[in-house]
Scaffold this active site. Structure first.
Site, mmCIF file in Angstrom:
data_model
loop_
_atom_site.group_PDB
_atom_site.id
_atom_site.type_symbol
_atom_site.label_atom_id
_atom_site.label_comp_id
_atom_site.label_asym_id
_atom_site.label_seq_id
_atom_site.Cartn_x
_atom_site.Cartn_y
_atom_site.Cartn_z
ATOM 1 N N GLU A 37 0.816 -1.212 0.000
ATOM 2 C CA GLU A 37 0.000 0.000 0.000
ATOM 3 C C GLU A 37 0.848 1.260 0.000
ATOM 4 O O GLU A 37 0.473 2.281 -0.589
ATOM 5 C CB GLU A 37 -0.935 -0.021 1.212
ATOM 6 C CG GLU A 37 -1.871 -1.212 1.251
ATOM 7 C CD GLU A 37 -1.284 -2.451 1.937
ATOM 8 O OE1 GLU A 37 -2.036 -3.416 2.155
ATOM 9 O OE2 GLU A 37 -0.076 -2.443 2.256
ATOM 10 N N TYR A 90 12.052 -7.431 5.771
ATOM 11 C CA TYR A 90 12.196 -8.570 4.873
ATOM 12 C C TYR A 90 13.536 -8.505 4.170
ATOM 13 O O TYR A 90 14.054 -7.423 3.877
ATOM 14 C CB TYR A 90 11.017 -8.704 3.910
ATOM 15 C CG TYR A 90 11.032 -7.883 2.651
ATOM 16 C CD1 TYR A 90 11.581 -8.384 1.471
ATOM 17 C CD2 TYR A 90 10.424 -6.625 2.607
ATOM 18 C CE1 TYR A 90 11.547 -7.657 0.296
ATOM 19 C CE2 TYR A 90 10.380 -5.897 1.437
ATOM 20 C CZ TYR A 90 10.954 -6.415 0.279
ATOM 21 O OH TYR A 90 10.909 -5.693 -0.887
ATOM 22 N N ASP A 282 2.090 -3.804 -7.470
ATOM 23 C CA ASP A 282 1.637 -2.536 -6.881
ATOM 24 C C ASP A 282 1.686 -1.416 -7.914
ATOM 25 O O ASP A 282 0.836 -0.523 -7.918
ATOM 26 C CB ASP A 282 2.519 -2.156 -5.689
ATOM 27 C CG ASP A 282 2.595 -3.251 -4.642
ATOM 28 O OD1 ASP A 282 1.576 -3.927 -4.411
ATOM 29 O OD2 ASP A 282 3.679 -3.445 -4.065
#
Length: 341
Positions: A37, A90, A282
């Site tokens: 997002e 990550y 995205d």
């Protein structure tokens, strides 16, 4: 005033091995930030809209660094809550040729996963917005995050705001059974559904027959059947998917398919040499959203989205820094890569 788009989810610290090194080779990591997002909010700001990103980050310098990263690209961060234990991390090892990329998550007990309704006044946050976007990653983080996602979608729907959801299934975060239970509930509040063939099968139980992503094969008729089923069940205004034909970790075919209940449209296909594929979905979502918000036809919005995401494959990091002019130029057919002087 530019149109306001609110996105809600997690931003993470990304630690990447240099170049194409493996984890076991690396002596240091390259630092950036990203998340589904957040990536959408950055891209929409790039195109001239007011991108608002909502999340929770720890009240420490790492959380502040993530906020600062978003601010440098014009994202409105005023509604980001502070607190909690940590920022999720990550690790990325970029693949090449026949060697696939690898991702390792270290995101347990991230601040956003433990956030509650007291952290966000969605009535105020959504005031004046024309669009609300989130992904299937956010509700996968925890039951509390799933409840917040549902609250935001309900509030957006009550305010007459267009809502979009990128299915984004992450098997390391939850099971298919749990995903289907939660995502089926969320989709009743969604106007625009975005997701690839794996996501649709994993989160909603729909499957495109005759498609084998490991061989890079596509069956558009299978997608059309799935899209019809999805629209019949949930009443989505638009359904869109990016289509990746994986020849190797370095070279892919890239296009998109969209559906509005009347017409299926398959975009131009780009042959992309991959620098960094993380965030490409995205980038398609943000491009498609931008097109629809600014009054493009479904076809043109899809072409804008696939051109934007094709360019993203050439840009390191999670976020798409292609400009509006570059995307429009590629849409017109200029894929030469010639130096601009």
């Amino acid at each position: 005033m530019s149109k306001k788009v609110v996105t809600f989810g997690e931003i993470m610290l990304r630690l990447s091995t240099p170049g194409y090194q493996r984890f076991v080779q690396a002596e240091h990591f390259e630092v950036t930030y990203g998340g589904g997002e957040a990536n959408v909010a950055v891209a929409l700001c790039n195109y001239g809209l007011q991108g608002v990103f909502v999340t929770k980050v720890p009240s420490n310098p790492i959380g502040q660094a993530a906020i600062n990263h978003l601010r440098r690209y014009g994202v409105d961060t005023q509604y980001i809550a502070r607190g909690g234990e940590r920022l999720g991390i990550y690790f990325l090892e970029t693949g090449a040729s026949m060697r696939a990329s690898q991702v390792i998550y270290d995101r347990a007990h991230a601040a956003i996963a433990e956030a509650g309704p007291e952290d966000f006044d969605f009535d105020r946050i959504l005031d004046g917005a024309v669009w609300f976007h989130t992904t299937g990653i956010t509700p996968a983080l925890s039951d509390k995050a799933a409840a917040l996602t549902e609250q935001a979608l309900k509030m957006a729907r009550a305010k007459g705001i267009t809502t979009s959801l990128d299915l984004n299934y992450r098997k390391k975060l939850w099971s298919k059974e749990k995903a289907r239970e939660v995502m089926t509930r969320l989709c009743q509040y969604v106007d625009v559904c975005i997701g690839n063939e794996e996501d649709a099968e994993a989160t909603l139980g729909f499957q495109a027959k005759g498609t084998d992503v490991t061989r890079g094969e596509l069956n558009l008729a299978g997608y059309q059947d799935v899209f019809r089923q999805m629209r019949e069940k949930f009443g989505f205004k638009y359904i869109a998917t990016s289509l990746r034909e994986s020849y190797s970790a370095s070279d892919n075919g890239w296009s998109a398919l969209v559906y509005d209940g009347n017409e299926f449209y398959h975009t131009r296909k780009y042959e992309v040499r991959i620098v960094d594929r993380v965030g490409s979905g995205d980038s398609f979502a943000s491009g498609f959203i931008y097109g629809l918000i600014t009054g493009m036809s479904m076809r043109d919005a899809a072409e804008f989205g696939v051109a934007a995401s094709a360019l993203k494959h050439t840009i390191p990091g999670d976020m798409n820094h292609a400009t509006l002019e570059e995307v429009l130029q590629l849409m017109k057919g200029d894929a030469s890569g010639r130096v601009q002087r």
